[in-house]
Enzyme design. Structure first.
Site, PDB file in Angstrom:
ATOM      1  N   ASP A 118       0.869  -1.165   0.000  1.00  0.00           N
ATOM      2  CA  ASP A 118       0.000   0.000   0.000  1.00  0.00           C
ATOM      3  C   ASP A 118       0.921   1.235   0.000  1.00  0.00           C
ATOM      4  O   ASP A 118       2.122   1.108   0.280  1.00  0.00           O
ATOM      5  CB  ASP A 118      -0.850  -0.083   1.282  1.00  0.00           C
ATOM      6  CG  ASP A 118      -1.562   1.195   1.616  1.00  0.00           C
ATOM      7  OD1 ASP A 118      -2.290   1.689   0.748  1.00  0.00           O
ATOM      8  OD2 ASP A 118      -1.387   1.694   2.749  1.00  0.00           O
ATOM      9  N   ASP A 312      -1.945  -0.313   5.737  1.00  0.00           N
ATOM     10  CA  ASP A 312      -2.322   0.277   7.039  1.00  0.00           C
ATOM     11  C   ASP A 312      -3.792   0.626   7.154  1.00  0.00           C
ATOM     12  O   ASP A 312      -4.250   1.042   8.216  1.00  0.00           O
ATOM     13  CB  ASP A 312      -1.527   1.577   7.260  1.00  0.00           C
ATOM     14  CG  ASP A 312      -2.038   2.681   6.365  1.00  0.00           C
ATOM     15  OD1 ASP A 312      -2.243   2.424   5.157  1.00  0.00           O
ATOM     16  OD2 ASP A 312      -2.279   3.797   6.868  1.00  0.00           O
TER      17      ASP A 312
HETATM   18  O1  LIG Z   1      -4.489   3.080  -0.344  1.00  0.00           O
HETATM   19  P1  LIG Z   1      -3.586   4.184   0.084  1.00  0.00           P
HETATM   20  O2  LIG Z   1      -2.360   4.317  -0.754  1.00  0.00           O
HETATM   21  O3  LIG Z   1      -3.261   4.104   1.562  1.00  0.00           O
HETATM   22  O4  LIG Z   1      -4.457   5.508  -0.138  1.00  0.00           O
HETATM   23  C1  LIG Z   1      -5.527   5.828   0.733  1.00  0.00           C
HETATM   24  C2  LIG Z   1      -5.741   7.319   0.737  1.00  0.00           C
HETATM   25  O5  LIG Z   1      -4.450   7.883   0.997  1.00  0.00           O
HETATM   26  C3  LIG Z   1      -4.327   9.292   0.937  1.00  0.00           C
HETATM   27  O6  LIG Z   1      -4.938   9.841   2.086  1.00  0.00           O
HETATM   28  C4  LIG Z   1      -4.297   9.501   3.296  1.00  0.00           C
HETATM   29  O7  LIG Z   1      -2.956  10.021   3.291  1.00  0.00           O
HETATM   30  C5  LIG Z   1      -2.898  11.468   3.249  1.00  0.00           C
HETATM   31  C6  LIG Z   1      -1.417  11.862   3.161  1.00  0.00           C
HETATM   32  O8  LIG Z   1      -0.684  11.350   4.216  1.00  0.00           O
HETATM   33  C7  LIG Z   1      -3.587  12.043   4.486  1.00  0.00           C
HETATM   34  O9  LIG Z   1      -3.563  13.469   4.442  1.00  0.00           O
HETATM   35  C8  LIG Z   1      -5.049  11.552   4.514  1.00  0.00           C
HETATM   36  O10 LIG Z   1      -5.683  11.994   5.704  1.00  0.00           O
HETATM   37  C9  LIG Z   1      -5.087  10.016   4.469  1.00  0.00           C
HETATM   38  O11 LIG Z   1      -6.434   9.550   4.374  1.00  0.00           O
HETATM   39  C10 LIG Z   1      -4.899   9.840  -0.337  1.00  0.00           C
HETATM   40  O12 LIG Z   1      -4.840  11.244  -0.328  1.00  0.00           O
HETATM   41  C11 LIG Z   1      -6.311   9.338  -0.581  1.00  0.00           C
HETATM   42  O13 LIG Z   1      -6.789   9.785  -1.821  1.00  0.00           O
HETATM   43  C12 LIG Z   1      -6.260   7.811  -0.601  1.00  0.00           C
HETATM   44  O14 LIG Z   1      -7.529   7.280  -0.873  1.00  0.00           O
END
Ligand SMILES: O=P(O)(O)OC[C@H]1O[C@H](O[C@H]2O[C@H](CO)[C@@H](O)[C@H](O)[C@H]2O)[C@H](O)[C@@H](O)[C@@H]1O
Length: 373
Positions: A118, A312
């Protein structure tokens, strides 16, 4: 070292169902669209799509609170004071993949390891600005080394192009938009014959593109009035971030998102880490993407493969569940706190993920150098 992949002809009905821009190289039953209309939408809006939010009055806000680091820390502190045993018990159920490294690699005897990673919270630390979630150069080097030894895929909720901009490694597989946009390595894979073809492998939600565009625009417009809200277009899904939104406005934000989705019964709403995720209701997720990639690599229904999946987030649970169901592979949850999970092992943070990846590379180097008698 690697298993040679096998290209199986695509069944006619699957080929027809595949979007025009996806190469029909790999067989996979096309995902079934959920029954259109109210039933599905109602379930997701009310039940919170697998996270239980919305089942109770104020469920979404409660669930939003639970994903807040401040609340998580407070809850963790409370839990630490009240029940230190709980964490210890959780660690027995989900031991550190570092302290049990020998056990993890012992499971790979005679098998091909395939690594699934991920992105956010696994390879990069969680930060306030989603556009600034950079991966360190040392982490990139570690992932590059892993990919030299094992087929390696990034499986992310992000748009595939965006996650590639962060990772910048052309030798990997990428499954963006929670697995709804899968592409092979730019130069073809050195690991399998089946994966030598380049380009887009599978986009099971391509018919949703215009709808996602519309919803993205509506959400941007609608949430403008909420300071700190950020809407991210992830191509086949949309994220609405509330990490920087004052808690007093969370309920209003949740209502806005739900009101936009009322007009889109074929979209569902789920929740990640301080983020709402709007996704098509097709039966496709990170778990399906994992299975698709294994099949593409020539490991369909195969005993001599060991998928290692590290993630995660709640959306990674779909992949952990697939590993459990297959009775095959190693699921590793990245979390500092006890969480309900189908993963078998845990790592606390991206720094430990890097350490684990480097140990895996070192172990593989040594095992190749070791005389076989
Ligand atoms: O599947 P992933 O690669 O873990 O993506 C899931 C989401 O990740 C991102 O959001 C998350 O990380 C951001 C940066 O650290 C944080 O600001 C946010 O609160 C988290 O939810 C991404 O921006 C999303 O679009 C993804 O869906």
């Amino acid at each position: 070292m690697t298993k040679q992949g096998v290209v199986v002809p695509v069944p006619a009905e699957a080929a027809v169902a595949m979007p025009p821009n996806s190469a029909p190289l790999f067989p996979y039953p096309p995902p079934r669209a959920a029954a259109p209309g109210a039933a599905v939408r109602k379930k997701y809006l009310q039940m919170g799509a697998g996270n239980g939010a919305g089942a109770r009055p104020g469920g979404w806000v409660e669930s939003m609170r639970a994903s807040s680091p401040t609340h998580a820390r407070a809850a963790a502190a409370l839990a630490a004071g009240v029940d230190e045993d709980r964490r210890a018990a959780w660690m027995v159920e989900h031991p550190s993949a570092l302290s049990k490294f020998d056990q993890v690699v012992a499971a790979s005897k005679g098998k091909q390891i395939v690594v699934f990673l991920d992105y956010d919270g696994t390879l990069s630390p969680i930060v306030d600005d989603p556009d600034a979630a950079y991966m360190s150069d040392t982490m990139r080097r570690a992932v590059r080394s892993v990919a030299k030894h094992f087929p390696t895929a990034i499986v992310s909720g992000r748009c595939r192009d965006k996650v590639f901009e962060f990772v910048k490694l052309a030798e990997l597989y990428y499954a963006g938009s929670h697995g709804m946009d899968i592409k092979g390595p730019a130069k073809g894979s050195r690991h399998t014959r089946a994966a030598k073809a380049k380009g887009v492998l599978f986009q099971p939600a391509s018919q949703f593109l215009p709808m996602i565009e519309q919803v993205h625009e509506s959400l941007v417009e609608k949430t403008k009035s909420i300071p700190g809200a950020k809407v991210e277009n992830n191509k086949f899904c949309v994220s609405v971030h509330f990490r920087c939104v004052d808690e007093k406005s969370w309920s209003a934000l949740a209502d806005m998102v739900k009101s936009v989705l009322k007009d889109y019964p074929k979209l569902k709403l789920t929740q990640g880490r301080m983020v709402f995720e709007v996704r098509p209701t097709i039966k496709w997720d990170k778990g399906k993407a994992l299975e698709f990639l294994l099949e593409s690599l020539g490991f369909a229904d195969c005993a001599d493969v060991l998928p290692v999946y590290i993630g995660d987030d709640r959306t990674d649970e779909d992949a952990f569940k697939v590993l459990r169901r297959r009775g095959q592979g190693v699921g590793i949850l990245v979390s500092k706190h006890p969480k309900e999970t189908s993963a078998s092992y845990s790592l606390q943070e991206p720094a430990e993920v890097m350490e684990f990846l480097l140990r895996l590379v070192e172990w593989e180097r040594l095992s190749k150098a070791r005389p076989k008698w």
